[in-house]
Design an enzyme around this catalytic site. Structure first.
Site, PDB file in Angstrom:
ATOM      1  N   ARG A  24      19.659 -38.512  -6.560  1.00 31.71           N
ATOM      2  CA  ARG A  24      18.363 -39.250  -7.282  1.00 31.71           C
ATOM      3  C   ARG A  24      19.047 -38.797  -8.707  1.00 31.71           C
ATOM      4  NH1 ARG A  24      13.813 -35.472  -6.670  1.00 31.71           N
ATOM      5  NH2 ARG A  24      15.854 -34.166  -6.740  1.00 31.71           N
TER       6      ARG A  24
ATOM      7  N   GLU B   9      19.778 -27.307 -17.877  1.00 31.80           N
ATOM      8  CA  GLU B   9      19.645 -26.816 -18.934  1.00 31.80           C
ATOM      9  C   GLU B   9      20.701 -26.978 -20.176  1.00 31.80           C
ATOM     10  OE1 GLU B   9      18.413 -22.942 -19.026  1.00 31.80           O
ATOM     11  OE2 GLU B   9      16.536 -23.788 -17.184  1.00 31.80           O
TER      12      GLU B   9
ATOM     13  N   GLN C 217      18.749 -26.695 -36.587  1.00 37.43           N
ATOM     14  CA  GLN C 217      18.302 -28.218 -36.583  1.00 37.43           C
ATOM     15  C   GLN C 217      19.230 -28.952 -35.575  1.00 37.43           C
ATOM     16  OE1 GLN C 217      18.997 -29.645 -40.161  1.00 37.43           O
ATOM     17  NE2 GLN C 217      20.222 -31.680 -39.857  1.00 37.43           N
TER      18      GLN C 217
ATOM     19  N   ASN D 110      21.292 -32.579 -34.267  1.00 33.39           N
ATOM     20  CA  ASN D 110      21.777 -33.691 -35.352  1.00 33.39           C
ATOM     21  C   ASN D 110      22.692 -34.621 -33.907  1.00 33.39           C
ATOM     22  OD1 ASN D 110      21.011 -32.942 -37.946  1.00 33.39           O
ATOM     23  ND2 ASN D 110      23.360 -31.264 -37.773  1.00 33.39           N
TER      24      ASN D 110
ATOM     25  N   HIS E  12      35.787 -31.457 -41.526  1.00 31.17           N
ATOM     26  CA  HIS E  12      34.250 -30.598 -41.980  1.00 31.17           C
ATOM     27  C   HIS E  12      33.578 -29.649 -42.167  1.00 31.17           C
ATOM     28  CE1 HIS E  12      32.650 -35.653 -41.678  1.00 31.17           C
ATOM     29  NE2 HIS E  12      33.842 -35.252 -42.522  1.00 31.17           N
TER      30      HIS E  12
ATOM     31  N   LYS F 124      28.295 -24.888 -35.569  1.00 27.42           N
ATOM     32  CA  LYS F 124      27.798 -25.713 -33.917  1.00 27.42           C
ATOM     33  C   LYS F 124      28.247 -25.877 -33.000  1.00 27.42           C
ATOM     34  CE  LYS F 124      29.185 -28.629 -38.330  1.00 27.42           C
ATOM     35  NZ  LYS F 124      30.463 -29.677 -38.679  1.00 27.42           N
TER      36      LYS F 124
ATOM     37  N   TYR G  87      24.254 -32.150 -31.754  1.00 26.51           N
ATOM     38  CA  TYR G  87      24.838 -30.625 -32.125  1.00 26.51           C
ATOM     39  C   TYR G  87      24.018 -30.481 -32.672  1.00 26.51           C
ATOM     40  CZ  TYR G  87      26.044 -32.726 -36.191  1.00 26.51           C
ATOM     41  OH  TYR G  87      25.947 -33.852 -37.680  1.00 26.51           O
TER      42      TYR G  87
ATOM     43  N   LYS H 129      35.421 -40.772 -47.602  1.00 27.74           N
ATOM     44  CA  LYS H 129      35.536 -40.237 -48.148  1.00 27.74           C
ATOM     45  C   LYS H 129      36.138 -38.932 -47.223  1.00 27.74           C
ATOM     46  CE  LYS H 129      32.004 -37.292 -46.010  1.00 27.74           C
ATOM     47  NZ  LYS H 129      30.630 -36.355 -45.972  1.00 27.74           N
TER      48      LYS H 129
END
Length: 200
Positions: A26, A31, A49, A51, A64, A73, A133, A187
């Protein structure tokens, strides 16, 4: 524990996490995050948070970091394939300036945890990639820093990428093997090299 496999990377502070995937005719179930399992594996970070981004083939985002409010992260890909990279910017670290990269895809379902003190970025290798993330601190406008993705002192080996370094972080002249042009934001084409970059 048993729902995840956690592997340390050659650079301290980086971890590859493989969730247990339960599949049948199926489909599958897994998790994607379980705080208890993470803590039992020694990973006690707290996330504030989630994202998600979507990018097309040839897009390179990075490298970054946040300076005064660094973020850990936990990254993964839910559609497509990317090559994900972290560069150590921790002053005093034995691996300062070293990089580690891993392919993340909807097929392998691997996750990559990047501790605070690293620059991070990824290159999209599939037609489209959806990238998710979790972060350990909120985004703070004006606090973002960056590192040139093609700094020869670091020497990241981006897969499928062709082109010659011309002294800047410009994407000009770079393509993937199939001819797709490298695509960076304005940038991201202006970040400094390692020798001129912020240290944690």
């Amino acid at each position: 524990m048993g729902q995840i496999k956690v592997s340390k990377c050659p650079i301290e502070g980086l971890y590859v996490i493989e969730p247990a995937v339960h599949g049948d005719s199926r489909g599958y179930f897994m998790e994607t995050y379980n705080q208890k399992d993470m803590e039992e594996a020694g990973l006690t970070m707290k996330f504030v948070q989630d994202n998600q981004s979507c990018s097309t083939k040839g897009v390179l985002r990075g490298l970054h970091f946040q300076k005064e409010f660094p973020q850990g992260k936990l990254v993964r890909v839910i559609k497509g394939t990317v090559f994900d990279v972290a560069v150590d910017l921790r002053s005093g670290s034995e691996t300062y300036g070293k990089w580690f990269g891993i392919e993340l895809s909807e097929e392998n379902k691997k996750q990559f945890y990047i501790s605070e003190g690293f620059a991070h970025g990824f290159l999209v290798l599939s037609d489209v990639a959806e990238f998710c993330y979790k972060v350990t601190d909120f985004y703070h406008p004006g606090d973002e820093g960056g590192l040139a993705w093609n700094d020869p002192e670091i020497g990241i080996e981006w897969p499928q990428l062709k082109g010659e370094y011309q002294g800047t972080a410009s994407a000009r002249g770079y393509t993937l093997e199939d001819g797709t042009a490298l695509n960076l934001s304005d940038k991201d084409q202006k970040w400094a090299q390692l020798k001129d970059t912020f240290k944690f």
